[in-house]
Structures are given as structure tokens and as C-alpha cells.
Design a protein around this motif. Structure first.
Motif, PDB file in Angstrom:
ATOM      1  N   ILE A 104       2.464   2.166  -3.370  1.00 16.99           N
ATOM      2  CA  ILE A 104       1.596   2.886  -4.309  1.00 16.99           C
ATOM      3  C   ILE A 104       1.770   4.394  -4.127  1.00 16.99           C
ATOM      4  CG2 ILE A 104      -0.803   3.333  -4.953  1.00 16.99           C
ATOM      5  CD1 ILE A 104      -1.443   0.453  -4.125  1.00 16.99           C
ATOM      6  N   ILE A 132       0.842  -1.208   0.000  1.00 18.21           N
ATOM      7  CA  ILE A 132       0.000   0.000   0.000  1.00 18.21           C
ATOM      8  C   ILE A 132       0.872   1.251   0.000  1.00 18.21           C
ATOM      9  CG2 ILE A 132      -1.680   1.321   1.336  1.00 18.21           C
ATOM     10  CD1 ILE A 132      -2.824  -1.331   2.321  1.00 18.21           C
ATOM     11  N   VAL A 137       5.255   5.445  -5.558  1.00 18.89           N
ATOM     12  CA  VAL A 137       5.235   5.559  -7.020  1.00 18.89           C
ATOM     13  C   VAL A 137       4.491   6.824  -7.440  1.00 18.89           C
ATOM     14  CG1 VAL A 137       4.397   4.503  -9.151  1.00 18.89           C
ATOM     15  CG2 VAL A 137       5.455   3.081  -7.391  1.00 18.89           C
ATOM     16  N   GLY A 138       3.362   7.096  -6.790  1.00 16.49           N
ATOM     17  CA  GLY A 138       2.614   8.307  -7.114  1.00 16.49           C
ATOM     18  C   GLY A 138       3.416   9.570  -6.839  1.00 16.49           C
TER      19      GLY A 138
END
Length: 262
Positions: A123, A120, A126-127
Motif C-alpha cells: 500500500i 501492508i 503504490v502510494g
């Protein structure tokens, strides 16, 4: 080894239910639920970026933020596995006494719970990297799949070693906590070893850290937009393999007598 792994797989519904129970218990009646697992790396990244990025030699906070957060998330994954692994056999003592499952499922329970939070958080990493640095090459992210697998095997092995050590010597958890606090500053989490002069003591310490390749496996596709080098993969695999073999040897030698030490 094959028979042992098959035995673990046969009782998969047991350890999957344990992981689900742990997650439900941890976030029961929580407003944010699993969102709390993101709060620590986000808060730490924000604080360190706001206060220390100039002191640490970072030229651009847009580059420093993704670099720092990817390191913190990976570090938290490893530390959480080791610290929670210290209690994995005590936590499952009632099951150990009643159900003849392979003992490796109890550190597996710890590693899987940490993996859920790690994925989680990745994510978000990466964003953040894409928003600050732009999209370099999305195909490079496919290299994260074997990297995640290596990290998972590493944390499972680390939790196994920590669990056995803590059963035999219950100060292990406190010593582990102190050891990781020291190791934090000897790991390339806040600073890149390449920012220091060649041959300097700090660079030598950082470069000799066996965890460095594991950080590079995560950072190179996300932060640099390139595939990890073959050297990085080989060094990371060697670190994981040594830890895995140590955990396997510990299981073979000590699992039958573990219950008498609890």
C-alpha cells in the motif's frame, strides 16, 4: 494433491489461529504495532535514495524511489519467508507431536504472516509511486492480484523447503542468510538490468536471476503503469511451479519421518 489441500483447508481454523497468535505476540505492547513492518523498507529506501541513487545511475530520485522500494518490499517478503521457514517445524514441534495436521500448515503459517506485512507495505509502495510518478492506469493494478498469488505460492514453497532442510541440517539457516546476502547484489533491487550495456557481465548475471520475473510482476503495473508481459508471467509461473513441485516432492518423501529428526 487434491486430498492433501482439502485436509489443509479443513484445519484452517488451526493455522489461522497460529498466524493471529504470531502477529499478536510480535507486536504485543508495541507503540506502532504493525507499523514497524513498514519501517525497514521505508528507512532503507530513504538511505539508499539519499546516498546511492547517483552512484547507481538513477537520473531522477522521483523515479528511483518507487523502483527501489518496490524491489525492497518484494525482496524482504521472499527472504523473510525463507529465513522464518527454517524454524517453522521447530516452532510448531509441540503441535506436530500432538495434532495430526498436514505438515504444510506450518510453513503456510510462516508464509501467511509474511503476506500480511507484504500487503501492508505494498500500500505504501503504490502510494509512493502515485505521488512521485502520478497515476498511470489504475486498472493495471488488477494484475497484481495474480502476481500476489504467485508470490504467495512461491514463499510458501520456499518456506517448506527451508523448513525441511533446516530440520535435517541445522546450519541451513545460517547458510541461507549468507546466500541471500550474496543474491541481494545479483538481483535487480537497486539497479535496472537495462541500465547496463548489452552483453556485459553484470547485465547477464541480473538477467539470468530466476527472481527477476517476480520483481517485474510487481514493478510493471506500479512503476511503469502497464500490464506485465506474457513472457514475464510465463517465466514467473515457471519459477514458482518448479519451487512448488520441489516442495511437494519433499513433503511426500520426508514428512512421515520428519518427527524423528526433531
Amino acid at each position: 494433491m487434491g486430498n492433501y489441500m482439502s485436509a489443509i483447508w479443513r484445519c484452517r481454523y488451526f493455522w489461522i489461529s497460529l498466524v493471529r497468535m504470531d502477529l499478536r505476540t510480535r507486536y504485543r505492547r508495541s507503540v506502532l504495532g504493525m507499523g514497524w513492518s513498514l519501517l525497514h523498507p521505508i528507512a532503507m529506501t530513504t538511505i539508499l535514495c539519499a546516498v546511492f541513487y547517483k552512484l547507481l545511475g538513477a537520473n531522477d530520485i522521483r523515479h528511483f524511489g518507487p523502483f527501489l522500494m518496490s524491489g525492497l518490499v518484494t525482496w524482504n517478503y521472499i527472504v523473510t519467508a525463507a529465513m522464518n521457514g527454517c524454524q517453522c517445524f521447530f516452532q510448531g514441534e509441540s503441535y506436530i507431536r500432538q495434532y495430526p495436521a498436514p505438515l504444510a500448515v506450518y510453513p503456510l503459517r510462516t508464509a501467511l504472516g509474511g503476506t500480511v506485512h507484504f500487503l501492508i507495505a505494498m500500500i505504501v509502495v503504490v502510494g509512493l509511486a502515485w505521488s512521485c510518478l502520478g497515476v498511470h492506469n489504475p486498472l493495471c493494478l488488477l494484475s497484481l492480484i495474480p502476481s500476489f498469488l504467485l508470490l504467495f505460492v512461491f514463499t510458501w514453497s520456499l518456506a517448506t523447503l527451508a523448513g525441511f532442510a533446516n530440520v535435517h541440517f541445522q546450519d541451513t539457516q545460517h547458510l541461507t542468510e549468507v546466500g541471500f546476502q550474496i543474491l541481494f547484489y545479483a538481483s535487480p533491487i537497486m539497479y535496472d538490468p537495462r541500465n547496463f550495456e548489452e552483453g556485459s557481465l553484470i547485465r547477464s548475471v541480473l538477467s539470468s536471476n530466476p527472481l527477476v520475473p517476480l520483481f517485474e510482476l510487481i514493478r510493471e503495473p506500479i512503476y511503469k503503469g502497464q500490464l506485465p508481459s506474457a513472457t514475464t508471467f510465463m517465466c514467473a509461473t515457471a519459477t514458482v511451479l518448479v519451487t512448488f513441485c520441489a516442495a511437494g516432492l519433499t513433503l511426500v518423501r520426508l514428512q512421515r519421518r520428519l518427527i524423528f529428526h526433531m
